[in-house]
Design a protein around this motif. Structure first.
Motif, PDB file in Angstrom:
ATOM      1  N   LEU A  96       0.818  -1.217   0.000  1.00  0.00           N
ATOM      2  CA  LEU A  96       0.000   0.000   0.000  1.00  0.00           C
ATOM      3  C   LEU A  96       0.856   1.274   0.000  1.00  0.00           C
ATOM      4  CD1 LEU A  96      -2.729  -1.128   2.569  1.00  0.00           C
ATOM      5  CD2 LEU A  96      -2.759  -1.299   0.063  1.00  0.00           C
ATOM      6  N   ALA A  97       2.092   1.178  -0.464  1.00  0.00           N
ATOM      7  CA  ALA A  97       3.021   2.317  -0.427  1.00  0.00           C
ATOM      8  C   ALA A  97       2.454   3.562  -1.108  1.00  0.00           C
ATOM      9  CB  ALA A  97       4.350   1.925  -1.065  1.00  0.00           C
ATOM     10  N   GLU A  98       1.810   3.378  -2.243  1.00  0.00           N
ATOM     11  CA  GLU A  98       1.275   4.522  -2.979  1.00  0.00           C
ATOM     12  C   GLU A  98       0.204   5.259  -2.167  1.00  0.00           C
ATOM     13  OE1 GLU A  98      -1.110   5.318  -7.151  1.00  0.00           O
ATOM     14  OE2 GLU A  98       0.028   3.472  -6.911  1.00  0.00           O
ATOM     15  N   GLU A  99      -0.645   4.500  -1.490  1.00  0.00           N
ATOM     16  CA  GLU A  99      -1.728   5.107  -0.693  1.00  0.00           C
ATOM     17  C   GLU A  99      -1.187   5.783   0.572  1.00  0.00           C
ATOM     18  OE1 GLU A  99      -3.325   2.550  -3.572  1.00  0.00           O
ATOM     19  OE2 GLU A  99      -1.833   2.039  -2.060  1.00  0.00           O
ATOM     20  N   LEU A 100      -0.037   5.329   1.057  1.00  0.00           N
ATOM     21  CA  LEU A 100       0.531   5.847   2.301  1.00  0.00           C
ATOM     22  C   LEU A 100       1.512   7.000   2.090  1.00  0.00           C
ATOM     23  CD1 LEU A 100       1.129   2.389   3.974  1.00  0.00           C
ATOM     24  CD2 LEU A 100      -0.469   4.134   4.787  1.00  0.00           C
ATOM     25  N   ASN A 101       2.036   7.184   0.884  1.00  0.00           N
ATOM     26  CA  ASN A 101       3.058   8.178   0.617  1.00  0.00           C
ATOM     27  C   ASN A 101       2.428   9.483   0.159  1.00  0.00           C
ATOM     28  OD1 ASN A 101       5.131   9.783  -0.480  1.00  0.00           O
ATOM     29  ND2 ASN A 101       6.375   7.983  -0.913  1.00  0.00           N
ATOM     30  N   GLU A 102       2.433  10.466   1.044  1.00  0.00           N
ATOM     31  CA  GLU A 102       1.799  11.751   0.755  1.00  0.00           C
ATOM     32  C   GLU A 102       2.465  12.461  -0.426  1.00  0.00           C
ATOM     33  OE1 GLU A 102       0.852  15.943   3.023  1.00  0.00           O
ATOM     34  OE2 GLU A 102       1.088  14.121   4.219  1.00  0.00           O
ATOM     35  N   GLN A 103       3.799  12.326  -0.562  1.00  0.00           N
ATOM     36  CA  GLN A 103       4.502  12.971  -1.668  1.00  0.00           C
ATOM     37  C   GLN A 103       4.090  12.388  -3.022  1.00  0.00           C
ATOM     38  OE1 GLN A 103       6.300  12.072   1.186  1.00  0.00           O
ATOM     39  NE2 GLN A 103       6.297  14.186   1.912  1.00  0.00           N
ATOM     40  N   GLN A 104       3.602  11.153  -3.025  1.00  0.00           N
ATOM     41  CA  GLN A 104       3.148  10.522  -4.270  1.00  0.00           C
ATOM     42  C   GLN A 104       1.632  10.618  -4.424  1.00  0.00           C
ATOM     43  OE1 GLN A 104       4.616   6.506  -4.243  1.00  0.00           O
ATOM     44  NE2 GLN A 104       6.722   7.124  -4.613  1.00  0.00           N
ATOM     45  N   GLY A 105       1.009  11.451  -3.621  1.00  0.00           N
ATOM     46  CA  GLY A 105      -0.422  11.651  -3.733  1.00  0.00           C
ATOM     47  C   GLY A 105      -1.266  10.758  -2.835  1.00  0.00           C
ATOM     48  N   GLY A 106      -0.621   9.988  -1.975  1.00  0.00           N
ATOM     49  CA  GLY A 106      -1.355   9.125  -1.057  1.00  0.00           C
ATOM     50  C   GLY A 106      -2.126   9.925  -0.020  1.00  0.00           C
ATOM     51  N   THR A 107      -3.283   9.417   0.366  1.00  0.00           N
ATOM     52  CA  THR A 107      -4.133  10.157   1.305  1.00  0.00           C
ATOM     53  C   THR A 107      -4.296   9.445   2.650  1.00  0.00           C
ATOM     54  OG1 THR A 107      -6.183   9.102   0.576  1.00  0.00           O
ATOM     55  CG2 THR A 107      -5.475  11.077  -0.624  1.00  0.00           C
ATOM     56  N   VAL A 108      -3.750   8.242   2.785  1.00  0.00           N
ATOM     57  CA  VAL A 108      -3.950   7.484   4.022  1.00  0.00           C
ATOM     58  C   VAL A 108      -3.024   8.030   5.106  1.00  0.00           C
ATOM     59  CG1 VAL A 108      -3.860   5.219   5.126  1.00  0.00           C
ATOM     60  CG2 VAL A 108      -4.725   5.436   2.795  1.00  0.00           C
ATOM     61  N   HIS A 109      -3.636   8.525   6.162  1.00  0.00           N
ATOM     62  CA  HIS A 109      -2.928   9.114   7.294  1.00  0.00           C
ATOM     63  C   HIS A 109      -2.651   8.067   8.369  1.00  0.00           C
ATOM     64  CE1 HIS A 109      -2.032  12.087  10.425  1.00  0.00           C
ATOM     65  NE2 HIS A 109      -2.907  11.476  11.181  1.00  0.00           N
ATOM     66  N   ALA A 110      -3.550   7.099   8.515  1.00  0.00           N
ATOM     67  CA  ALA A 110      -3.401   6.080   9.552  1.00  0.00           C
ATOM     68  C   ALA A 110      -3.925   4.744   9.042  1.00  0.00           C
ATOM     69  CB  ALA A 110      -4.163   6.493  10.809  1.00  0.00           C
ATOM     70  N   LEU A 111      -3.174   3.678   9.375  1.00  0.00           N
ATOM     71  CA  LEU A 111      -3.547   2.335   8.959  1.00  0.00           C
ATOM     72  C   LEU A 111      -3.352   1.390  10.141  1.00  0.00           C
ATOM     73  CD1 LEU A 111      -4.320   0.415   6.594  1.00  0.00           C
ATOM     74  CD2 LEU A 111      -1.862   0.135   6.191  1.00  0.00           C
ATOM     75  N   THR A 112      -4.432   0.792  10.592  1.00  0.00           N
ATOM     76  CA  THR A 112      -4.375  -0.212  11.653  1.00  0.00           C
ATOM     77  C   THR A 112      -4.387  -1.571  10.978  1.00  0.00           C
ATOM     78  OG1 THR A 112      -5.594   1.253  13.135  1.00  0.00           O
ATOM     79  CG2 THR A 112      -5.527  -1.094  13.714  1.00  0.00           C
ATOM     80  N   ILE A 113      -3.438  -2.433  11.369  1.00  0.00           N
ATOM     81  CA  ILE A 113      -3.270  -3.719  10.696  1.00  0.00           C
ATOM     82  C   ILE A 113      -3.385  -4.874  11.673  1.00  0.00           C
ATOM     83  CG2 ILE A 113      -1.657  -5.187   9.411  1.00  0.00           C
ATOM     84  CD1 ILE A 113      -0.306  -2.585   8.433  1.00  0.00           C
ATOM     85  N   THR A 114      -4.185  -5.868  11.292  1.00  0.00           N
ATOM     86  CA  THR A 114      -4.172  -7.176  11.930  1.00  0.00           C
ATOM     87  C   THR A 114      -3.830  -8.151  10.817  1.00  0.00           C
ATOM     88  OG1 THR A 114      -5.894  -6.518  13.491  1.00  0.00           O
ATOM     89  CG2 THR A 114      -5.507  -8.893  13.218  1.00  0.00           C
TER      90      THR A 114
END
Length: 126
Positions: A96-114
């Motif tokens: 999910l690097a693209e969604e997490l990287n703000e410089q690449q336009g990603g908008t995900v600020h927080a991700l909780t993972i199980t």
């Protein structure tokens, strides 16, 4: 809030997003997270929950034009066998690097993972 669930069956372990029904009106980031996790991990169980609305008033989100910012994912996959918790999380962060990287336009600020193997999931489900 959107939520997608793939139940534990061998049919879904081989599923592609063309065979998985997403909720009507699913947003682009939510859809991308679902598609990427299914494609990369062939999960036997997947829950993606968009919790963005719960954080809309937080200081970090004020003035942000993005509406899809906070997600909770539960992924059950054989791909996690033999991996530590940190390795599992890094694997998901990489997917999910693209969604997490703000410089690449990603908008995900927080991700909780199980992230669990099917055997671990079966033990915790009992």
């Amino acid at each position: 809030m959107f939520r997608s669930v793939l139940p534990v069956t061998s049919r879904f372990a081989r599923a592609t997003m063309s065979s998985v029904a997403l909720p009507q009106g699913a947003q682009p980031v939510y859809t991308a997270i679902n598609q990427k996790l299914v494609s990369a991990l062939a999960p036997s169980f997947l829950v993606v929950r968009d919790d963005s609305r719960l954080h809309a008033g937080h200081a970090a989100m004020r003035g942000s034009p993005h509406r899809e910012t906070h997600f909770d994912v539960t992924v059950v996959s054989d791909a996690f066998a033999g991996k530590t918790l940190i390795q599992r999380h890094r694997l998901i962060y990489g997917i999910l690097a693209e969604e997490l990287n703000e410089q690449q336009g990603g908008t995900v600020h927080a991700l909780t993972i199980t992230a669990k193997t099917p055997a671990e999931f079966d033990r915790t489900a009992k």
